[in-house]
Each structure stands twice: as C-alpha cells, then as structure tokens.
Design an enzyme around this catalytic site. Structure first.
Site, PDB file in Angstrom:
ATOM      1  N   TRP A  42      -6.670  -7.202 -11.133  1.00 41.52           N
ATOM      2  CA  TRP A  42      -6.503  -5.934 -10.413  1.00 41.52           C
ATOM      3  C   TRP A  42      -5.290  -5.907  -9.494  1.00 41.52           C
ATOM      4  O   TRP A  42      -4.993  -6.884  -8.820  1.00 41.52           O
ATOM      5  CB  TRP A  42      -7.756  -5.690  -9.564  1.00 41.52           C
ATOM      6  CG  TRP A  42      -7.617  -4.525  -8.642  1.00 41.52           C
ATOM      7  CD1 TRP A  42      -7.301  -4.564  -7.312  1.00 41.52           C
ATOM      8  CD2 TRP A  42      -7.743  -3.145  -8.977  1.00 41.52           C
ATOM      9  NE1 TRP A  42      -7.238  -3.293  -6.795  1.00 41.52           N
ATOM     10  CE2 TRP A  42      -7.508  -2.404  -7.799  1.00 41.52           C
ATOM     11  CE3 TRP A  42      -8.034  -2.459 -10.172  1.00 41.52           C
ATOM     12  CZ2 TRP A  42      -7.567  -1.007  -7.782  1.00 41.52           C
ATOM     13  CZ3 TRP A  42      -8.087  -1.072 -10.136  1.00 41.52           C
ATOM     14  CH2 TRP A  42      -7.857  -0.367  -8.947  1.00 41.52           C
ATOM     15  N   ASP A  45      -1.943  -1.018  -4.081  1.00 41.15           N
ATOM     16  CA  ASP A  45      -0.672  -0.748  -3.384  1.00 41.15           C
ATOM     17  C   ASP A  45       0.423  -1.819  -3.477  1.00 41.15           C
ATOM     18  O   ASP A  45       0.149  -3.005  -3.274  1.00 41.15           O
ATOM     19  CB  ASP A  45      -0.928  -0.613  -1.879  1.00 41.15           C
ATOM     20  CG  ASP A  45      -2.135   0.203  -1.545  1.00 41.15           C
ATOM     21  OD1 ASP A  45      -2.749   0.759  -2.451  1.00 41.15           O
ATOM     22  OD2 ASP A  45      -2.468   0.257  -0.355  1.00 41.15           O
ATOM     23  N   PHE A 103      -5.228  -6.809   3.404  1.00 41.99           N
ATOM     24  CA  PHE A 103      -4.931  -5.443   2.973  1.00 41.99           C
ATOM     25  C   PHE A 103      -3.415  -5.183   3.043  1.00 41.99           C
ATOM     26  O   PHE A 103      -2.620  -6.095   3.252  1.00 41.99           O
ATOM     27  CB  PHE A 103      -5.703  -4.447   3.846  1.00 41.99           C
ATOM     28  CG  PHE A 103      -7.111  -4.150   3.361  1.00 41.99           C
ATOM     29  CD1 PHE A 103      -7.782  -4.991   2.483  1.00 41.99           C
ATOM     30  CD2 PHE A 103      -7.764  -3.003   3.793  1.00 41.99           C
ATOM     31  CE1 PHE A 103      -9.069  -4.701   2.040  1.00 41.99           C
ATOM     32  CE2 PHE A 103      -9.053  -2.703   3.356  1.00 41.99           C
ATOM     33  CZ  PHE A 103      -9.709  -3.544   2.485  1.00 41.99           C
ATOM     34  N   SER A 104      -3.065  -3.912   2.928  1.00 38.05           N
ATOM     35  CA  SER A 104      -1.636  -3.558   2.814  1.00 38.05           C
ATOM     36  C   SER A 104      -0.848  -3.812   4.092  1.00 38.05           C
ATOM     37  O   SER A 104      -1.405  -3.826   5.190  1.00 38.05           O
ATOM     38  CB  SER A 104      -1.503  -2.093   2.422  1.00 38.05           C
ATOM     39  OG  SER A 104      -1.886  -1.969   1.084  1.00 38.05           O
ATOM     40  N   ASP A 166      -2.603  -0.742   7.340  1.00 38.74           N
ATOM     41  CA  ASP A 166      -1.378  -0.532   6.573  1.00 38.74           C
ATOM     42  C   ASP A 166      -0.124  -0.435   7.446  1.00 38.74           C
ATOM     43  O   ASP A 166       0.626   0.555   7.384  1.00 38.74           O
ATOM     44  CB  ASP A 166      -1.502   0.713   5.665  1.00 38.74           C
ATOM     45  CG  ASP A 166      -2.769   0.689   4.824  1.00 38.74           C
ATOM     46  OD1 ASP A 166      -3.310  -0.413   4.625  1.00 38.74           O
ATOM     47  OD2 ASP A 166      -3.225   1.767   4.385  1.00 38.74           O
TER      48      ASP A 166
END
Ligand code: FRU
Length: 483
Positions: A42, A45, A103-104, A166
């Site tokens: 997978w 972003d 995360f981003s 983010d």
C-alpha cells in the site's frame, strides 16, 4: 510490551521491504510505466519530497504499509529518480515507534545547521499517530536522505485536537514555518531550530469547502516569476500572492477526496484570503489527485508538485494487487488571472515529462502522450476505446465552456459503486483554439489545458489498453512513450 510489539513490527517490515524491492513484476496489467508506484503493498500520500542538487536526484518518500495492499501501520517508503519518470525503490526510512505510526510530513535541507544535526542535514518533520492523538516529530539524515535518525526529544509538537497532522515546512525570512492541518482549519507555527515551535495563527473557519477533514496543507508564495498572467507589463508590478493548498476528505466536487486552494496574502504571521469566503477553488477537476505537495529545493525555484493519484472513496479496493496506488506525473505550478479576474493556480506537466515523447504514431498503444488541437468554435468529442468496446469519452463544450471526462464505461468499475463517474472542468479562459494534452498510462488519464488553466486526473481500469482514439472537432497527434 508496546515497545516490543513495535520493534517486532519494525523487523518484519524491514524483511518485507527487502522482499518487495527484489520481487519481479509479472502480469501486472495496471502497473504504470511512467508514474511512480510502490514495488508492492500500500501507498498513499507523497511525503518529504526534495531535490538534491549534488546528486541531481529527486527524492520521494510516501505513506506506506509494508504488510499489505490496504492502509495499515504507516511507514515512510522511499524512491529516487533522475528524471521524475523512472523511479528506483529504496528501503523504508521511517518505522513506527512508541510515539506512534508515521503519517505525512515534509523534508528540508538544513543548510545552516539550524537544528544542530549538521550542515546540509536533511530534516524530516512528520506526524506520529497513536490511539490518543497526533503529534509532530523530527528525524535527520546525514547520508543524503537514505537513512534517518529520530530526534531523542520527540515529539516536538504535541497535538491538542484529534486531527493534528501533515506538517509542511518552508523557510520564511529568518525562520522555519510549519503549515499544519488541525481538524477543519490550518495552523501556522514558527521555529528557529525545527525543535521549538511557536503558534502564529489559524485559517479556515468560514472559508472554502468543509465537507470533510482538512489535510496535507502547503503555503506557496507566487512572485512575479510565477505569474503567467496578467500580461508582462502588469506582471512586473504585481505584488506576490500566496496560495494555501488544502486537501479535503470527503467533500471533493465529485465525491470523496480532492485538493482545494485559497489565494491570499501572508504577512509573516497571518494568512488573509482574498477569495470570497464561499468560493471553492479546486486544484484538479478529476477524482484522483490528492495530497499534493511540492518538492523542496526544486531547480530554478520552480514549484514542482506531485499528488497521490487516488481517492479515499475507493483507493483500498482498486484492482491492482500486489501494489496499490500511484502518483501523478510531476506538475509545475504558476498563478494566472482568469476571464473573470480571479487568481487561479495553473498546473502544467513539468518540463521533465517532455522526455517521455517518442515517435509520432498513428495508433494508440498501452501508454502514450496525446496532443489535441480543438477548435474553439464548435464542440469537440474525443473518444478513447478498446476492442472490447470499453471507452472514455471527453467533451469540450464551447457553449458551457467546460471540458469533461466520462469514465462510466471505461472498463472495470465493479469494485466500488463510487467509481463510475463523469467529471467536468471549467475552462477559465476563452480561446479560439484549445490545446489539450493527455497523459495515458496503464490505469490513468491526466488531461491538461496546455497553459494549465485546468487539469483533470482520473483512474481507469480497461480490460485491454485503449487502442483507438477518435476526435471530432479537432486534430490529434499521438506520441509513443520512450520507456
Ligand atoms: C491523507 C492522510 C493524511 C495522513 C495520512 C495517513 O491522505 O489522511 O492526513 O497523514 O493520510 O496515512
């Protein structure tokens, strides 16, 4: 216990990462040939993208679950490219730890060693997500972005709302600026050293689309060199304008995720939007361009951007195993003024994509670049089709001043009732002749107004490649892809 589990998870993901890198790609009909895809599993972003002028390589990190082809515990995968078209996969650079999954976020080159990790260290600033919240952490690389060491003082900014993520870092005068998504608004923070952050202001309440959570923001300054209109003499005197990109999910114009933007002014502390509060400006009028970020340090001060070519509505069920997701072609941003006097963001395929064009050919094959010259006085109809009768129909409607793409009969749409759709872009500038470029790859079509006034990015899953193109109301030139 939590620590042991995370260490085991990290070990397993290292092993899986190596397996994925060495796996041969057999019978993957939807594997893009010139778009970035992860070797396996997978991806969402694009993260931390930067250009290294010493090696002349573009670095791309990405949200990655090495355990399967759906979203899961997020890591940062890594790939590099010399031309933005061919990508080499590298081992994962950031693994989950006791603070949370990864995360981003973004990377900068710390030329003056403001953070104390060394001159020219690459510093990654990213979100860590755990059950109880989201926080910002940092890590640094002294080998040009291939391996990162996490800062022992993490997290550097603790969340005070559930969606707090983010971070996109840019330089603003003598300090660093963090643009961060918090619920349905954007917050700005400043720092001298990337470790201590001071809150500056928030933007968003009452502006733009609010049909979902706000994510992946970025603030960009457009000075005279990045304004394609007004005409030259006015350009010289035009004040810089700032654009705030904000991805939103759900709440996009055609359902699911999309990227909106706001035009305004920045005084070093506050973003003041000059668009009407109820205006909605969209970066792309297709369904599959999300979480767009620009590369830090791109040559010639360009804004070179890439987006995740998917949509959260159906991203996890797309028929592309063992990998899922691809990124858009690189695009350059500039600012222009439309026929109504509105500032708009223009996206054109980056100049690097010119290298894709091979021979001019009569017949469409599995991947191509297509140039259309459409007469601005009559409607035009462009149809891509295969021998099975699957087709994508595009229309230039001169009366309504729109370009549209219908993928309802494009091939496999069965995996999600949200997939079949018809997307419509305003043309923004009236012309005598419209030049449209199509980038066709194994599972995507990206359409661009030649000057970037609008763009449209849509995935398609034909059971055979489209091998016919017909154009009523214009001329077509097809280029083979140089692989
Ligand atoms: C956007 C997003 C980000 C988040 C990441 C998690 O697609 O939801 O807000 O950091 O994906 O994978």
């Amino acid at each position: 216990m939590k620590h042991q589990q995370l260490t085991l998870m990290a070990l397993l993901s290292i092993v899986l990462g190596f397996v994925a890198c060495s796996r041969s790609r057999v019978a993957e009909p939807y594997r893009s040939v010139y778009h970035h895809t992860p070797a396996a599993n997978w991806m969402n972003d694009p993260n931390g993208m930067f250009y290294d002028e010493t090696t002349q390589l573009w670095h791309l990190y990405y949200q990655h679950n090495p355990f399967g082809a759906t979203w899961g515990p997020m890591h940062w995968g890594h790939a590099t490219s010399a031309d933005l078209l061919h990508w080499q996969e590298h081992p994962i650079v950031l693994y989950p730890d006791s603070i949370g999954t990864i995360f981003s976020g973004s990377c900068i080159i710390d030329r003056e060693n403001t953070a104390g990790f060394g001159e020219n260290a690459i510093v990654a600033v990213y979100t860590q997500s755990e059950v109880c919240g989201q926080h910002q952490s940092i890590a640094y690389s002294t080998d040009g972005g291939y391996t990162f060491t996490k800062y022992e003082g993490n997290p550097v900014l603790k969340g005070d709302v559930p969606d707090f993520r983010d971070p996109k870092i840019s330089r603003d005068g003598d300090h660093w600026l963090m643009t961060l998504a918090c619920g349905q608004e954007i917050r700005f923070y400043a720092s001298e050293n990337l470790k201590d952050w001071t809150y500056l202001s928030s933007f968003g309440e009452g502006y733009g689309a609010h049909g979902g959570v706000w994510e992946c923001p970025e603030l960009l300054c457009f000075d005279n060199t990045k304004m394609s209109k007004p005409e030259a003499s006015e350009q010289e005197t035009a004040e810089p304008k700032w654009v705030l990109l904000v991805s939103i999910n759900p709440g996009g114009p055609f359902g699911g995720s999309a990227t909106q933007y706001f035009v305004g002014d920045w005084d070093g502390k506050t973003f003041t939007c000059i668009d009407a509060p109820d205006a909605q400006k969209w970066l792309d009028y297709g369904r599959d361009n999300y979480s767009t970020f620009t590369f830090h340090n791109a040559p010639d001060n360009r804004f070179v951007a890439m987006g995740w070519m998917s949509n959260w509505q159906y991203a996890q069920v797309l028929p592309t195993e063992p990998f899922r997701s691809q990124n858009t072609v690189a695009r350059d941003f500039s600012l222009f003024v439309d026929d109504e006097g509105q500032y708009r963001l223009a996206s054109v395929p980056s100049v690097e994509t010119q290298a894709l064009r091979g021979q001019v050919t009569e017949k469409l094959s599995d991947a191509a670049v297509v140039e259309l010259e459409l007469d601005g006085k009559q409607d035009a109809l462009i149809t891509l089709a295969n021998d099975k009768g699957e087709k994508v129909v595009m229309t230039l409607d001169v009366h309504r001043q729109t370009f549209s793409m219908d993928r309802t009969a494009s091939g496999d749409c069965s995996f999600s009732h949200d997939f079949a759709s018809h997307t419509v872009a305003p043309l923004f500038i009236k012309r005598d002749c419209y030049h449209v470029t199509l980038f066709i790859d194994h599972c995507s079509i990206e359409a661009f107004d030649k000057e970037g006034a609008w763009s449209m990015t849509n995935l398609v899953f034909p059971s055979q490649p489209y091998n016919h193109i017909s154009v009523e109301g214009g001329k077509v030139t097809i280029y083979d892809i140089k692989k």
